[in-house]
Every structure is written in structure tokens, then in C-alpha cells.
Design a protein around this motif. Structure first.
Motif, PDB file in Angstrom:
ATOM      1  N   GLU A  61      62.307  45.794 -22.817  1.00  0.00           N
ATOM      2  CA  GLU A  61      62.803  45.637 -24.155  1.00  0.00           C
ATOM      3  C   GLU A  61      62.960  47.219 -24.545  1.00  0.00           C
ATOM      4  O   GLU A  61      63.895  47.499 -25.351  1.00  0.00           O
ATOM      5  N   PRO A  62      61.959  48.177 -24.467  1.00  0.00           N
ATOM      6  CA  PRO A  62      61.819  49.520 -25.033  1.00  0.00           C
ATOM      7  C   PRO A  62      62.893  50.379 -24.495  1.00  0.00           C
ATOM      8  O   PRO A  62      63.319  51.249 -25.034  1.00  0.00           O
ATOM      9  N   VAL A  63      63.515  50.158 -23.283  1.00  0.00           N
ATOM     10  CA  VAL A  63      64.244  50.964 -22.831  1.00  0.00           C
ATOM     11  C   VAL A  63      65.597  50.350 -22.731  1.00  0.00           C
ATOM     12  O   VAL A  63      66.851  50.972 -22.171  1.00  0.00           O
ATOM     13  N   MET A  82      68.001  58.020 -17.627  1.00  0.00           N
ATOM     14  CA  MET A  82      67.415  57.739 -19.035  1.00  0.00           C
ATOM     15  C   MET A  82      67.905  58.622 -20.118  1.00  0.00           C
ATOM     16  O   MET A  82      68.231  59.898 -19.828  1.00  0.00           O
ATOM     17  N   ASN A  83      68.674  57.765 -20.970  1.00  0.00           N
ATOM     18  CA  ASN A  83      69.409  58.673 -22.051  1.00  0.00           C
ATOM     19  C   ASN A  83      68.639  58.348 -23.270  1.00  0.00           C
ATOM     20  O   ASN A  83      67.695  57.377 -23.495  1.00  0.00           O
ATOM     21  N   ASN A  84      68.982  59.269 -24.404  1.00  0.00           N
ATOM     22  CA  ASN A  84      68.380  59.237 -25.666  1.00  0.00           C
ATOM     23  C   ASN A  84      66.955  59.079 -25.493  1.00  0.00           C
ATOM     24  O   ASN A  84      66.205  58.194 -26.163  1.00  0.00           O
ATOM     25  N   ASP A  89      58.717  57.759 -24.169  1.00  0.00           N
ATOM     26  CA  ASP A  89      58.991  57.750 -22.900  1.00  0.00           C
ATOM     27  C   ASP A  89      58.050  58.677 -21.993  1.00  0.00           C
ATOM     28  O   ASP A  89      58.337  58.439 -20.859  1.00  0.00           O
ATOM     29  N   THR A  90      57.338  59.465 -22.458  1.00  0.00           N
ATOM     30  CA  THR A  90      56.435  60.419 -21.678  1.00  0.00           C
ATOM     31  C   THR A  90      55.499  59.386 -20.824  1.00  0.00           C
ATOM     32  O   THR A  90      54.621  58.634 -21.379  1.00  0.00           O
ATOM     33  N   ALA A  91      55.544  59.612 -19.670  1.00  0.00           N
ATOM     34  CA  ALA A  91      54.692  58.948 -18.706  1.00  0.00           C
ATOM     35  C   ALA A  91      55.087  59.623 -17.151  1.00  0.00           C
ATOM     36  O   ALA A  91      55.966  59.954 -16.971  1.00  0.00           O
ATOM     37  N   VAL A  92      54.166  59.039 -16.262  1.00  0.00           N
ATOM     38  CA  VAL A  92      54.411  59.016 -15.026  1.00  0.00           C
ATOM     39  C   VAL A  92      55.303  57.787 -14.464  1.00  0.00           C
ATOM     40  O   VAL A  92      54.791  56.932 -14.913  1.00  0.00           O
ATOM     41  N   TYR A  93      56.664  58.308 -13.831  1.00  0.00           N
ATOM     42  CA  TYR A  93      57.380  57.082 -13.579  1.00  0.00           C
ATOM     43  C   TYR A  93      57.240  56.760 -12.097  1.00  0.00           C
ATOM     44  O   TYR A  93      57.189  57.814 -11.142  1.00  0.00           O
ATOM     45  N   VAL A 119      57.323  62.553 -16.429  1.00  0.00           N
ATOM     46  CA  VAL A 119      58.454  62.814 -17.419  1.00  0.00           C
ATOM     47  C   VAL A 119      57.905  63.260 -18.742  1.00  0.00           C
ATOM     48  O   VAL A 119      56.912  62.453 -19.153  1.00  0.00           O
ATOM     49  N   THR A 120      58.066  64.415 -19.282  1.00  0.00           N
ATOM     50  CA  THR A 120      57.616  64.696 -20.572  1.00  0.00           C
ATOM     51  C   THR A 120      58.592  64.934 -21.535  1.00  0.00           C
ATOM     52  O   THR A 120      59.696  65.713 -21.378  1.00  0.00           O
TER      53      THR A 120
END
Length: 123
Positions: A61-63, A82-84, A89-93, A119-120
């Protein structure tokens, strides 16, 4: 199957990034694929999944509405556009592969994992 994630980096809020996950192995295109993310001190969470043929996708849901998962089976690569982007959203993907589409949201059901890309999102 070996997975190599890339494309992370530093981005300002509202910006875009595209993550890539290159798969190697003779049967890599037959796997359903997922993206997960993890913040230090928190549990890993599901982000998005795509079935082996690319015809079905699911999102957390958050994305929803901001992220898009896709795949190129000719080149054995899965993408996460990944837009907007938001600070949260900062995390290791991580990208991962599974043969159990019905459990695509559940990390323990995955057989193979990539090494992660950071991603930072910060101004």
C-alpha cells in the motif's frame, strides 16, 4: 539463481530512481520476483512482486501509484521504477526470487536473494 541489485543512491524527495536486479542462472526467467526493503532496526517489508511472465503485479500500500515493477525476461532483469520518492522510502532494497506466487508478499517463501542496494531519500 544469482541476483545482483543495483541503482540505489541519494535522491531528493519527489525525485525518481530505477532499481535493477540482474538474474543469472538457466531457469531465472521462470521465477516470480519480488522487491523488499529494510530499515536498520526494523523488519524487512514487501514492496512489490511480479510473476514469471510479467502479467501479474502486486504492490504494498505505501508504494501503490508511485512504484512500478517490471521485468525483461530476454535480458533476465527485473526493475523497480520509483517515482515521487519520500523520506520514508529510505531503506536497503533487496530483490528476491520465488516459485510460489501465492506467497509473493512473504519473504520466507523466497529461495534466492540479492545483496541489496541502498536508497536514501533526503533533501
Amino acid at each position: 539463481v544469482q541476483l545482483q541489485a543495483s541503482g540505489g543512491g541519494l535522491m531528493q524527495p519527489g525525485g525518481s530512481l530505477r532499481l535493477s536486479c540482474a538474474a543469472s542462472g538457466r531457469t531465472s526467467s521462470s521465477y516470480d520476483m519480488g522487491w523488499f526493503r529494510q530499515v536498520p532496526g526494523k523488519e524487512r517489508e514487501f514492496v512489490a512482486g511480479i510473476d514469471w511472465g510479467g502479467g501479474n503485479t502486486v504492490y504494498a500500500e505505501p508504494v501503490k501509484g508511485r512504484f512500478t515493477i517490471s521485468r525483461d525476461n530476454v535480458n533476465d532483469t527485473v526493475y523497480l521504477q520509483m517515482n515521487n520518492l519520500k523520506s520514508e522510502d529510505t531503506a536497503v532494497y533487496y530483490c528476491a526470487a520465488t516459485r510460489q506466487w501465492r506467497y509473493v508478499r512473504f519473504g520466507p517463501r523466497y529461495d534466492h536473494w540479492g545483496q541489496g542496494t541502498l536508497v536514501t531519500v533526503s533533501s
